[in-house]
Design a protein around this motif. Structure first.
Motif, PDB file in Angstrom:
ATOM      1  N   PHE A 105      -0.642  -5.789  26.005  1.00 37.08           N
ATOM      2  CA  PHE A 105      -0.500  -7.230  26.196  1.00 37.08           C
ATOM      3  C   PHE A 105      -0.508  -7.575  27.685  1.00 37.08           C
ATOM      4  N   LEU A 106       0.265  -6.831  28.478  1.00 31.45           N
ATOM      5  CA  LEU A 106       0.324  -7.100  29.920  1.00 31.45           C
ATOM      6  C   LEU A 106      -1.034  -6.880  30.582  1.00 31.45           C
ATOM      7  N   PHE A 107      -1.728  -5.820  30.178  1.00 26.76           N
ATOM      8  CA  PHE A 107      -3.034  -5.550  30.774  1.00 26.76           C
ATOM      9  C   PHE A 107      -3.966  -6.734  30.583  1.00 26.76           C
ATOM     10  N   VAL A 108      -4.041  -7.232  29.370  1.00 30.73           N
ATOM     11  CA  VAL A 108      -4.952  -8.333  29.062  1.00 30.73           C
ATOM     12  C   VAL A 108      -4.551  -9.596  29.838  1.00 30.73           C
ATOM     13  N   ILE A 109      -3.268  -9.948  29.779  1.00 33.41           N
ATOM     14  CA  ILE A 109      -2.789 -11.161  30.442  1.00 33.41           C
ATOM     15  C   ILE A 109      -2.955 -11.059  31.955  1.00 33.41           C
ATOM     16  N   LEU A 110      -2.506  -9.937  32.527  1.00 29.81           N
ATOM     17  CA  LEU A 110      -2.536  -9.793  33.983  1.00 29.81           C
ATOM     18  C   LEU A 110      -3.960  -9.694  34.514  1.00 29.81           C
ATOM     19  N   PHE A 111      -4.804  -8.997  33.800  1.00 27.23           N
ATOM     20  CA  PHE A 111      -6.181  -8.870  34.265  1.00 27.23           C
ATOM     21  C   PHE A 111      -6.851 -10.236  34.302  1.00 27.23           C
ATOM     22  N   LYS A 165      12.581  -9.904  28.016  1.00 30.60           N
ATOM     23  CA  LYS A 165      12.968  -9.584  29.392  1.00 30.60           C
ATOM     24  C   LYS A 165      11.908  -8.698  30.053  1.00 30.60           C
ATOM     25  N   GLN A 166      11.432  -7.702  29.301  1.00 35.04           N
ATOM     26  CA  GLN A 166      10.398  -6.811  29.833  1.00 35.04           C
ATOM     27  C   GLN A 166       9.112  -7.579  30.121  1.00 35.04           C
ATOM     28  N   MET A 167       8.732  -8.469  29.214  1.00 34.86           N
ATOM     29  CA  MET A 167       7.526  -9.259  29.433  1.00 34.86           C
ATOM     30  C   MET A 167       7.667 -10.126  30.673  1.00 34.86           C
ATOM     31  N   PHE A 181      -1.731  -9.873  17.438  1.00 38.05           N
ATOM     32  CA  PHE A 181      -2.453  -9.826  18.702  1.00 38.05           C
ATOM     33  C   PHE A 181      -3.676 -10.741  18.667  1.00 38.05           C
ATOM     34  N   GLU A 182      -4.371 -10.734  17.545  1.00 41.33           N
ATOM     35  CA  GLU A 182      -5.545 -11.595  17.416  1.00 41.33           C
ATOM     36  C   GLU A 182      -5.146 -13.061  17.538  1.00 41.33           C
ATOM     37  N   ALA A 183      -4.023 -13.422  16.941  1.00 35.14           N
ATOM     38  CA  ALA A 183      -3.539 -14.801  17.040  1.00 35.14           C
ATOM     39  C   ALA A 183      -3.176 -15.147  18.476  1.00 35.14           C
ATOM     40  N   MET A 189      -7.963  -9.059  23.044  1.00 38.35           N
ATOM     41  CA  MET A 189      -6.952  -8.867  22.000  1.00 38.35           C
ATOM     42  C   MET A 189      -7.557  -8.902  20.599  1.00 38.35           C
ATOM     43  N   LEU A 190      -8.725  -9.525  20.476  1.00 31.91           N
ATOM     44  CA  LEU A 190      -9.358  -9.614  19.165  1.00 31.91           C
ATOM     45  C   LEU A 190      -9.857  -8.255  18.674  1.00 31.91           C
ATOM     46  N   PHE A 191      -9.906  -7.277  19.577  1.00 32.38           N
ATOM     47  CA  PHE A 191     -10.411  -5.953  19.213  1.00 32.38           C
ATOM     48  C   PHE A 191      -9.305  -5.020  18.738  1.00 32.38           C
ATOM     49  N   THR A 192      -8.058  -5.510  18.716  1.00 32.63           N
ATOM     50  CA  THR A 192      -6.965  -4.637  18.300  1.00 32.63           C
ATOM     51  C   THR A 192      -6.910  -4.458  16.791  1.00 32.63           C
TER      52      THR A 192
END
Length: 747
Positions: free
Chosen positions: A610-616, A678-680, A313-315, A305-308
């Motif tokens: 966000f989901l990609f980073v968290i789920l991965f 809800k989506q998250m 997102f960085e926070a 997320m730091l690369f966004t």
């Protein structure tokens, strides 16, 4: 299965061994760390992300100019005065009387300033049935929602006296208050209910209160310590409330998971006849190592997320990274110390009617039955499972992302949403105008004034706005704020086209011709566009960073090229399936009524990345834990198929318990009224469920069974890489089957 000493090596084993020998010191150091982090963080205070730091581009430039000038824009409010039928217009006496009553009522509260009549500002609709009374709220705009109640009550009183008119207030302060009242408590309850839900599931999993409390206690202390660290770190990288909520969610999930993995293994070894010391050493060398590998992998994913380049997102990434690191350290240090201190007392507080969850074998009957069929027909299992996941992921190919409008986010559940729609219908773009921040050496210079006048004229003449275009001068700071209602209103595509016309055509032809003038265009629509542009540009580097580093960690941790490749592919399948479910439910509306998501029609822009980073990151928990157990059995002498069976079946209980906790916690967020939350929640819950069942219970063992000895392929030219595996002396070794020969696999 005796109590013979186990030869172990590795960071986790050494940390666990030291903690078990110095129990009180380990516990004391942990408590001191939590107290110090909390105290220092509280003393330092938290620095939150400023508007100028949120994004790059024009939005950030405009915010920087405003902050540098020391201008704090007040929270603006609008009162819609609208005839309920076609018989009344703004020129009628009753209508004018209502407008005057609104202006008088809001001024009397003492909370507002710059009250403007629609007859002076020209904010009367083309059909004459609607007019806008505009004013600003006194004081800090960030806390305006706390002071707007008297104004809302004053407007409501005027409404009671004019039945033929609709008199409603909307603006930054009123929306802030409405959302806080409607969803603030709801969101907090969701966060607070996550802990009891996790505790209840752990009680069922362990059948003992003390054993169930340990993972929750570790997770909570890790979260508390991280909150303190966030205060300290925020002076280098500003934080936010959103980052705090994500940190809590991730911290609870991984903190409980890591402790669960460790505790289950220690109990299993003791139930198998090992003494307490040996059981702890084995748990440290096996589950402890899996926790370290998983934790580092999750940290790497969060670091993506730091690369966004997006401050929010960085926070979130940094806060999540810190809580995972703290939970990981706590799991391999203070947890073995506590287990050593408690001994058999970890079984205290037995829950009636729940059987004791320890035995010489920690097998799952259900997964044993599933695995028997999977290993009997691995090709069929791979084809069916992969086909099913690809079918579930297919809707993601048509994913539509956008920043949700007010009516998409909240539906018709709030009266203010209906007011928002009425204002946009009568005054397209009036509720969210573009804001041009004009900076000049002398804002009153003739050429600057002429350019401002030309801009106002061409903004309407070009079709980008229907007006009225309002200009506010700040002579002392040599600034002018130009407010331009965009044609399109709540239609994001149409409003975006209007913004583009302002930026690319109107501005260069007017303000752009005056030397020394800066005129960045900001506002809600502009902020959304700049956010989307920056987010799209960061997708490739974030994906590449996460995938490449996760691959390298798997390669070094298991010293197998095959395991590293299959880990990445399986995780991508899991993420793809989660995307497909999101699109099917929230975009296409399949089953949307079950989660209260009718009519959304899109996925909020920030969620896929966000989901990609968290789920991965989170899916690596299960993968590392299961594959570590398979590799451990393999190194003890079992053949590949027997090792797969042993690894999957013996970890099924803990993986199921961990997955149920994660799904339950994430599902809580899926019950909130905000569609973004809800989506998250639905996306995370669905992905974890798929990952713990189809991926780890079917596809992983089937793929590994097909590969056989090729699972452990590690080219000679890679042998120079660091060895991050662990070794344990074999006990009761089983002769290895001839997995090196090609196996005949029935379909």
């Amino acid at each position: 299965m005796g109590n013979g000493d186990a030869r172990v090596r590795g960071l986790a084993a050494r940390a666990g061994g030291w903690s078990a020998r110095h129990r009180w010191a380990a516990v004391g150091i942990w408590v001191l760390f939590v107290v110090l982090a909390t105290g220092l963080g509280s003393a330092a205070g938290r620095v939150d992300v400023e508007d100028s730091e949120q994004l790059k581009g024009e939005t950030s430039t405009a915010a920087g100019i405003i902050e540098e000038a020391g201008i704090e824009e007040p929270a603006s409010e609008t009162v819609l005065v609208q005839a309920k039928d076609d018989g009344l217009t703004s020129t009628d006496t009753d209508f004018r009387s209502a407008v005057s009553a609104v202006m008088t009522a809001v001024e009397r509260t003492g909370e507002v300033t710059d009250v403007t009549s629609p007859y002076d500002s020209g904010t009367v609709s083309e059909d004459g049935r609607s007019a806008l009374v505009q004013f600003d709220v006194r004081g800090d705009p960030r806390t305006a929602g706390e002071r707007i109640e008297p104004v809302l009550e004053a407007v409501a009183d005027v409404q009671k006296e004019h039945d033929s008119l609709r008199i409603e207030e909307i603006g930054g302060a009123s929306m802030m208050k409405t959302f806080d009242d409607a969803f603030g408590d709801d969101f907090k309850k969701a966060e607070y209910s996550a802990v009891p839900v996790a505790l209840g599931i752990l009680l069922i999993a362990f059948g003992a209160l003390v054993a169930a409390l340990l993972p929750v206690a570790l997770a909570i202390t890790a979260i508390v310590a991280t909150m303190g660290l966030m205060g300290l770190v925020s002076h280098l990288q500003p934080m936010s409330d959103t980052a705090n909520s994500v940190m809590l969610l991730v911290g609870l999930a991984v903190g409980v998971d890591y402790c669960l993995f460790y505790l289950r293994r220690e109990r299993e070894e003791r139930a198998a006849g090992r003494d307490a010391r040996t059981a702890l050493r084995i748990a440290a060398a096996t589950s402890g190592r899996a926790i370290v590998v998983s934790g580092v992998t999750v940290c790497v994913a969060m670091a993506g997320m730091l690369f966004t380049g997006i401050a929010e997102f960085e926070a979130m990434g940094l806060a999540s990274l810190m809580v995972v690191a703290v939970a990981m350290v706590g799991s391999v240090t203070v947890l073995p110390a506590l287990l050593s201190l408690l001994g058999e007392r970890v079984e205290k507080g037995r829950v009636p009617f729940l059987r004791r969850r320890t035995g010489g074998r920690n097998d799952s009957r259900f997964w044993s039955a599933v695995l028997k069929r999977v290993l009997a027909r691995p090709v069929l299992s791979v084809v069916v499972a992969t086909g099913a996941l690809l079918a579930v992921a297919a809707p993601a190919l048509g994913m539509k992302t956008e920043n949700l409008t007010l009516d998409q986010e909240f539906g018709d559940s709030l009266p203010i949403v209906q007011t928002y729609n009425r204002v946009n219908e009568a005054f397209p773009g009036g509720s969210e105008p573009a804001e041009v921040v004009v900076k000049a050496d002398d804002i009153n210079a003739p050429e600057v004034k002429a350019a401002l006048a030309d801009f106002r004229e061409q903004a309407v003449g070009s079709g980008a706005s229907r007006g009225p275009v309002e200009i506010k001068l700040h002579d002392q700071q040599n600034l002018a704020f130009v407010y331009v209602p965009l044609v399109g209103g709540s239609d994001q595509d149409a409003a975006g086209a209007s913004l583009e016309k302002l930026r690319d055509e109107v501005r260069p032809a007017t303000l752009g011709k005056v030397d020394g003038v800066e005129a960045p265009i900001t506002g809600q629509v502009a902020g959304n566009k700049d956010f989307n542009d920056q987010l799209v540009g960061s997708v490739v580097p974030v994906f590449a960073f996460v995938v490449v580093f996760a691959f390298l960690l798997m390669l070094l941790s298991f010293r197998s090229l095959t395991i590293a490749v299959t880990s990445i592919v399986l995780n991508l399948l899991s993420v793809g399936a989660a995307y497909g479910i999101l699109v099917a439910v929230f975009q296409h509306g399949w089953g949307a009524s079950l989660v209260g998501a009718e009519g959304v029609g899109a996925i909020i822009t920030w969620l896929p990345l966000f989901l990609f980073v968290i789920l991965f990151g989170l899916s690596m928990d299960y993968h590392v834990f299961v594959v570590s157990r398979i590799r451990e059995a393999r190194t003890r002498g079992l053949g590949t198929r027997d090792a797969i069976r042993h690894g999957v079946v013996t970890t099924a209980g803990v993986v199921t318990s961990a997955a149920v906790i994660m799904v339950a916690v994430f599902a809580i967020f899926g019950t909130l009224s905000m569609q973004s939350m809800k989506q998250m929640g639905v996306g995370l819950a669905a992905a974890v469920l798929i990952d713990a069942t189809v991926i780890r219970g079917v596809l992983l063992p089937a793929v590994m069974a097909l590969l056989g000895e090729r699972n452990w392929y590690f080219p000679k030219w890679l042998h120079r890489l660091p060895d991050l595996t662990h070794d344990e002396a074999p006990t009761a070794a089983t002769p290895r089957t001839r997995d090196d020969e090609p196996e005949k696999v029935p379909v």
